[in-house]
Design an enzyme around this catalytic site. Structure first.
Site, PDB file in Angstrom:
ATOM      1  CE  LYS A  13      34.958  22.581  13.037  1.00 33.00           C
ATOM      2  NZ  LYS A  13      34.596  21.142  12.978  1.00 33.00           N
ATOM      3  NE  ARG A  87      41.323  20.497  12.712  1.00 28.37           N
ATOM      4  CZ  ARG A  87      40.246  20.875  12.016  1.00 28.37           C
ATOM      5  NH1 ARG A  87      39.947  22.133  11.878  1.00 28.37           N
ATOM      6  NH2 ARG A  87      39.495  19.972  11.453  1.00 28.37           N
ATOM      7  NE  ARG A 126      31.364  17.662   4.890  1.00 25.77           N
ATOM      8  CZ  ARG A 126      32.189  17.951   5.884  1.00 25.77           C
ATOM      9  NH1 ARG A 126      31.999  19.029   6.608  1.00 25.77           N
ATOM     10  NH2 ARG A 126      33.210  17.163   6.153  1.00 25.77           N
ATOM     11  NE  ARG A 159      35.796  18.510   3.765  1.00 28.38           N
ATOM     12  CZ  ARG A 159      35.773  19.049   4.991  1.00 28.38           C
ATOM     13  NH1 ARG A 159      35.005  20.091   5.230  1.00 28.38           N
ATOM     14  NH2 ARG A 159      36.508  18.547   5.950  1.00 28.38           N
ATOM     15  NE  ARG A 170      37.910  15.199   8.653  1.00 24.71           N
ATOM     16  CZ  ARG A 170      36.763  15.473   8.025  1.00 24.71           C
ATOM     17  NH1 ARG A 170      36.293  14.629   7.126  1.00 24.71           N
ATOM     18  NH2 ARG A 170      36.107  16.567   8.298  1.00 24.71           N
TER      19      ARG A 170
HETATM   20  P1  AP5 Z   1      29.510  20.943   8.599  1.00 22.19           P
HETATM   21  O1  AP5 Z   1      28.884  22.244   8.927  1.00 22.19           O
HETATM   22  O2  AP5 Z   1      30.198  20.800   7.281  1.00 22.19           O
HETATM   23  O3  AP5 Z   1      30.464  20.479   9.807  1.00 22.19           O
HETATM   24  P2  AP5 Z   1      31.906  21.008  10.247  1.00 22.19           P
HETATM   25  O4  AP5 Z   1      31.901  21.036  11.744  1.00 22.19           O
HETATM   26  O5  AP5 Z   1      32.274  22.248   9.516  1.00 22.19           O
HETATM   27  O6  AP5 Z   1      32.764  19.764   9.792  1.00 22.19           O
HETATM   28  P3  AP5 Z   1      34.137  19.723   8.975  1.00 22.19           P
HETATM   29  O7  AP5 Z   1      34.227  18.295   8.459  1.00 22.19           O
HETATM   30  O8  AP5 Z   1      34.235  20.804   7.982  1.00 22.19           O
HETATM   31  O9  AP5 Z   1      35.136  19.935  10.112  1.00 22.19           O
HETATM   32  P4  AP5 Z   1      36.590  19.564  10.174  1.00 22.19           P
HETATM   33  O10 AP5 Z   1      36.955  20.297  11.380  1.00 22.19           O
HETATM   34  O11 AP5 Z   1      36.877  18.119  10.207  1.00 22.19           O
HETATM   35  O12 AP5 Z   1      37.178  19.982   8.740  1.00 22.19           O
HETATM   36  P5  AP5 Z   1      37.990  21.240   8.253  1.00 22.19           P
HETATM   37  O13 AP5 Z   1      37.523  21.597   6.902  1.00 22.19           O
HETATM   38  O14 AP5 Z   1      37.991  22.272   9.308  1.00 22.19           O
HETATM   39  O15 AP5 Z   1      28.367  19.819   8.735  1.00 22.19           O
HETATM   40  C1  AP5 Z   1      28.607  18.464   8.407  1.00 22.19           C
HETATM   41  C2  AP5 Z   1      27.384  17.869   7.675  1.00 22.19           C
HETATM   42  O16 AP5 Z   1      26.279  17.811   8.571  1.00 22.19           O
HETATM   43  C3  AP5 Z   1      26.885  18.698   6.480  1.00 22.19           C
HETATM   44  O17 AP5 Z   1      26.430  17.843   5.486  1.00 22.19           O
HETATM   45  C4  AP5 Z   1      25.727  19.530   7.051  1.00 22.19           C
HETATM   46  O18 AP5 Z   1      24.788  19.835   6.056  1.00 22.19           O
HETATM   47  C5  AP5 Z   1      25.172  18.602   8.115  1.00 22.19           C
HETATM   48  N1  AP5 Z   1      24.674  19.302   9.294  1.00 22.19           N
HETATM   49  C6  AP5 Z   1      25.233  20.392   9.915  1.00 22.19           C
HETATM   50  N2  AP5 Z   1      24.538  20.731  11.003  1.00 22.19           N
HETATM   51  C7  AP5 Z   1      23.513  19.815  11.093  1.00 22.19           C
HETATM   52  C8  AP5 Z   1      22.455  19.621  12.047  1.00 22.19           C
HETATM   53  N3  AP5 Z   1      22.322  20.416  13.112  1.00 22.19           N
HETATM   54  N4  AP5 Z   1      21.609  18.591  11.852  1.00 22.19           N
HETATM   55  C9  AP5 Z   1      21.751  17.765  10.786  1.00 22.19           C
HETATM   56  N5  AP5 Z   1      22.734  17.900   9.857  1.00 22.19           N
HETATM   57  C10 AP5 Z   1      23.606  18.912  10.015  1.00 22.19           C
HETATM   58  O19 AP5 Z   1      39.471  20.667   8.161  1.00 22.19           O
HETATM   59  C11 AP5 Z   1      39.849  19.738   7.156  1.00 22.19           C
HETATM   60  C12 AP5 Z   1      41.310  19.351   7.323  1.00 22.19           C
HETATM   61  O20 AP5 Z   1      42.155  20.523   7.161  1.00 22.19           O
HETATM   62  C13 AP5 Z   1      41.711  18.799   8.697  1.00 22.19           C
HETATM   63  O21 AP5 Z   1      41.464  17.406   8.801  1.00 22.19           O
HETATM   64  C14 AP5 Z   1      43.205  19.142   8.737  1.00 22.19           C
HETATM   65  O22 AP5 Z   1      43.979  18.245   7.999  1.00 22.19           O
HETATM   66  C15 AP5 Z   1      43.264  20.498   8.048  1.00 22.19           C
HETATM   67  N6  AP5 Z   1      43.145  21.631   9.011  1.00 22.19           N
HETATM   68  C16 AP5 Z   1      42.133  22.543   9.067  1.00 22.19           C
HETATM   69  N7  AP5 Z   1      42.344  23.420  10.067  1.00 22.19           N
HETATM   70  C17 AP5 Z   1      43.516  23.069  10.655  1.00 22.19           C
HETATM   71  C18 AP5 Z   1      44.251  23.571  11.757  1.00 22.19           C
HETATM   72  N8  AP5 Z   1      43.822  24.637  12.462  1.00 22.19           N
HETATM   73  N9  AP5 Z   1      45.404  22.954  12.107  1.00 22.19           N
HETATM   74  C19 AP5 Z   1      45.857  21.891  11.409  1.00 22.19           C
HETATM   75  N10 AP5 Z   1      45.216  21.350  10.359  1.00 22.19           N
HETATM   76  C20 AP5 Z   1      44.046  21.934   9.977  1.00 22.19           C
HETATM   77 MG    MG Z   2      33.731  22.750   8.031  1.00 22.99          MG
END
Ligand code: AP5
Ligand code: MG
Length: 217
Positions: A13, A87, A126, A159, A170
């Site tokens: 994402k 989410r 990552r 992270r 997660r």
């Molecule tokens: P990346 O682009 O970083 O993936 P992502 O989908 O953004 O993954 P996140 O881990 O950031 O998602 P998340 O939803 O768990 O975390 P968030 O920060 O939102 O890609 C991942 C890796 O793969 C990278 O190394 C990249 O280089 C590589 N990659 C990407 N695309 C690729 C491809 N096509 N091929 C190969 N490699 C690739 O949330 C964190 C925490 O915050 C949550 O756990 C929760 O506690 C809290 N939180 C956030 N939002 C909410 C909400 N709305 N409600 C409640 N709690 C929330």
């Molecule tokens: Mg992300």
């Protein structure tokens, strides 16, 4: 243009949102990035969110809805792409009613589909920029200089929630609370499904093909 990007942790994402921003000039609103910023700044919200994030659970809806409502209200005319929000079905309903009260709505919902097996490999490799939020991978998407952000030269970090045990939690949280959001949007309109298991450029190409239709409409 108002876009929602859905997908499991590690689906890409954040990676794809950065590219959407470059192409369409919308603002990237990542709930995870905003929460990490709040934590880095030592705010009350950041302190409240900490234990949830580090254990892979969701931060309570009321805190998130208020935080994201504020960010959306300040978004530019060009629009925004939501990453990590909504989410839960409850958050999606809240977002819907906030937008409806302004006479607007979401233009495109994209779901990045990915296999659980690929996710762990992506998360453990990552590296993120603590300053600008740029995302790299030690094998798939390397920075030009190892350990440094291409954009601002900051030292890249792992992270804390990318520890394998927390990643598992997660993923379980995603299955139980976030996957139903896809169904929620499917009931009220079309969800653009995208295979996110391909390399990042191939995913972007398909994504832009889908979104270009909305821009030209
Ligand atoms: P990346 O682009 O970083 O993936 P992502 O989908 O953004 O993954 P996140 O881990 O950031 O998602 P998340 O939803 O768990 O975390 P968030 O920060 O939102 O890609 C991942 C890796 O793969 C990278 O190394 C990249 O280089 C590589 N990659 C990407 N695309 C690729 C491809 N096509 N091929 C190969 N490699 C690739 O949330 C964190 C925490 O915050 C949550 O756990 C929760 O506690 C809290 N939180 C956030 N939002 C909410 C909400 N709305 N409600 C409640 N709690 C929330
Ligand atoms: Mg992300």
């Amino acid at each position: 243009m108002r876009i929602v990007l859905l997908g499991a942790p590690g689906a890409g994402k954040g990676t794809q949102c950065k590219r959407i921003v470059e192409r369409y000039g919308v603002q990237h609103l990542s709930s995870g990035d905003i929460l990490r910023r709040e934590r880095a700044e030592g705010t009350q919200l950041g302190a409240k969110a900490q234990s949830y994030m580090d254990s892979g659970r969701l931060v309570p809806d009321e805190l998130i809805v208020e935080m994201m409502g504020g960010a959306i209200a300040k978004a530019p005319q060009a629009g925004y792409v939501l990453d990590g929000f909504p989410r839960t079905v409850n958050q999606a309903k809240e977002l819907n009613s906030t937008l409806a009260s302004d006479g607007s709505g979401i233009d495109a919902v994209v779901n990045l589909k990915i296999d659980d097996k690929v996710i762990l490999e992506r998360m453990t490799g990552r590296r993120s920029c603590p300053k600008c939020g740029a995302v790299y991978h030690i094998k798939n998407l390397k920075p030009k200089i190892e350990g440094k952000c291409d954009k601002d030269g900051a030292d890249l970090v792992v992270r804390p929630d990318d520890e394998p045990q927390v990643v598992k939690e997660r993923l379980a949280t995603y299955q139980a609370q976030t996957k139903p959001v896809v169904g929620y949007y499917k009931k009220s309109g079309r969800v653009l499904e995208l295979d996110a298991g391909k390399n990042a450029d191939a995913v972007s190409a398909k994504l832009f093909e889908m979104l270009d239709n909305f821009v030209s409409d």
